[in-house]
Motif scaffolding. Structure first.
Motif: not given
Length: 478
Positions: A301-311, A315-325, A346-351
């Motif tokens: 439920g990532c919405g507009g990505g505020a938490l994603l940007a912080a993640l 650098r400790r977070f190596t794979e980050i996935v945001g989901t939303d309906v 960098q882009r490869d860390r994010i889905r």
């Protein structure tokens, strides 16, 4: 019709620099419905009052207004209503229109002589002695209260000699608060016609842009934004729908700071002195993920990505996935993260995946941690068991972090009417006991231990404004 704006900021006469109107002179301006006058009934170092007096010419209200615009129908649209009405006397959209013409620079927050002061919140008092207010004093409080104003709206009796006749449709409105002058003027520009609920001209599509421009920074998070949009746009359904859609996009893209709904009752100096609750909430979630040693994280439920940007910034977070309906929300998150500009590494860390939390999704399995930040309260209670099964039963990350509002804390928000939730889309808001009970049941059902925390300033009587739970899978169940 009259409006006064008073400050006790010293030197108070600096109000003249902010309004770009010298206190020692009277100023007059021709406006489409008559003449607007600006003068200062009092002006010294300790207290300064600017008055806007609109002298309406009734004959100008009866015909076309140039550029093809005509007077719009009003509640007084009977045969003689165009000639016999309250428009020359009661504050309405006419006063709002005059305010926008006379204080154009001040509305934009511009001051050549006092630029720093224009960006500073100062003590203000606004008085509108006769304001047509559909819905009465309660509606005035609902409109201005969430914006940091203390509202005193006194109904005006139909006739003081005959009190049994009851109140009229007018109120004597006084607002007090510590705000930027530009914010105060923009609140008035939008909300005077909203309270009047009868615009004096036909509303064209460009009025949506005017509404969003004047409402920048506060309207998207206002609990009454739907009513404001409908009334400001003269109940034209298509335009109101367009305005609300664009406001929803702003809510996904823009992260609230001083306008954070959970800071609605705090003075501006307190808000600026520390991070907003939204920031503190993200920091608490990041701290919980760090304690858990998570490196592969789901933001559900990532919405507009505020938490994603912080993640992404950690650098400790190596794979980050945001989901939303919502595919629109995911598109906004991609823009916020600037995925198209990030280096490939960098882009490869994010889905970013479209996924509904009430349906099992095999892609979500095998991650270290999942976050449900301000998500569960947007789910209808009968559908919560499906979300629990999807996250805790099927995806089964090692750690799940959940945040949700503490409804007990709502009494501390002066601008939030009793019984109302903090967000119009909330399906529920839980007490601390209710959240603890839900967390304990989910943990027991799916094999997780639970630790509860508060986020934000802890109130000894009603607790912190946000509740946080950290679920950790038990060793035997890994």
């Amino acid at each position: 019709m009259l409006l006064t704006l008073t400050t006790t900021h010293r030197p108070a006469t600096d109000l003249g620099h902010l309004l770009v109107k010298h206190p020692d002179r009277a100023h007059s301006f021709d406006v489409p419905v008559g003449t607007a006058h600006v003068f200062y009934p009092e002006a010294d170092e300790e207290r300064c009052t600017a008055a806007l007096l609109l002298d309406v010419d009734p004959l100008r209200l009866t015909g076309p207004r140039g550029k093809g615009r005509q007077a719009a129908p009003t509640p007084d649209s009977f045969t003689l209503g165009r000639y016999v009405n309250d428009r020359p006397y009661a504050a309405s959209s006419l006063l709002s229109s005059a305010l926008s013409r006379v204080f154009r620079s001040a509305l934009r927050g511009e001051s050549r002589d006092r630029p720093e002061l224009a960006r500073t919140a100062v003590p203000l008092e606004v008085r509108v002695p006769v304001l047509r207010c559909r819905g009465g004093a309660d509606v005035a409080a609902r409109m201005f209260g969430p914006l940091g104003w203390t509202v005193a709206a006194t109904p005006i009796p139909l006739d003081e000699t005959y009190p049994e006749w009851g109140d009229s449709r007018y109120v004597d409105l006084t607002l007090t608060g510590t705000l930027r002058v530009a914010d105060a003027l923009n609140h008035l520009y939008v909300l005077l016609p909203v309270l009047d609920d009868a615009k004096h001209y036909w509303v064209a599509p460009d009025e949506v842009d005017k509404l969003l421009r004047a409402g920048a920074g506060w309207l998207a998070d206002h609990p009454e934004r739907a009513m404001i949009s409908r009334r400001y746009l003269a109940h034209r359904r298509a335009l109101a729908g367009l305005a609300l859609a664009r406001l929803a996009e702003q809510r996904l893209v823009d992260e609230p700071a001083a306008a954070d709904p959970d800071n609605v009752d705090e003075p501006a100096e307190a808000v600026s002195a520390r991070p907003s609750l939204a920031v503190r909430r993200r920091e608490a979630v990041l701290a919980a993920l760090a304690e858990a040693g998570a490196s592969r994280v789901l933001d559900l439920g990532c919405g507009g990505g505020a938490l994603l940007a912080a993640l992404v910034g950690d650098r400790r977070f190596t794979e980050i996935v945001g989901t939303d309906v919502s595919t629109q929300a995911l598109a906004l998150a991609a823009r916020r993260l600037r995925l198209d500009r990030l280096p490939e590494r960098q882009r490869d860390r994010i889905r970013l995946w479209q996924s509904a939390l009430t349906y099992r999704d095999d892609r979500l399995r095998g991650y270290d941690a999942a976050v449900l930040m301000e998500v569960i309260e947007h789910v209808d209670p009968p559908r919560l068991p499906a979300l629990e099964d999807t996250v805790f039963g099927h995806a089964r990350p090692h750690t799940v972090v959940v945040t949700t509002p503490n409804v007990e804390h709502n009494v501390r928000y002066e601008g939030l009417p009793a019984g109302r939730f903090r967000h119009a889309d909330h399906r529920f808001e839980w007490t601390r006991a209710e959240f603890a009970g839900w967390a304990a049941r989910v943990g027991s059902t799916y094999g997780y231990t639970v630790v509860l925390r508060g986020v934000g300033d802890d109130d000894p009587e009603v607790g912190a404004p946000t509740q946080l739970a950290v679920f950790t899978r038990t060793e035997a169940d890994r």
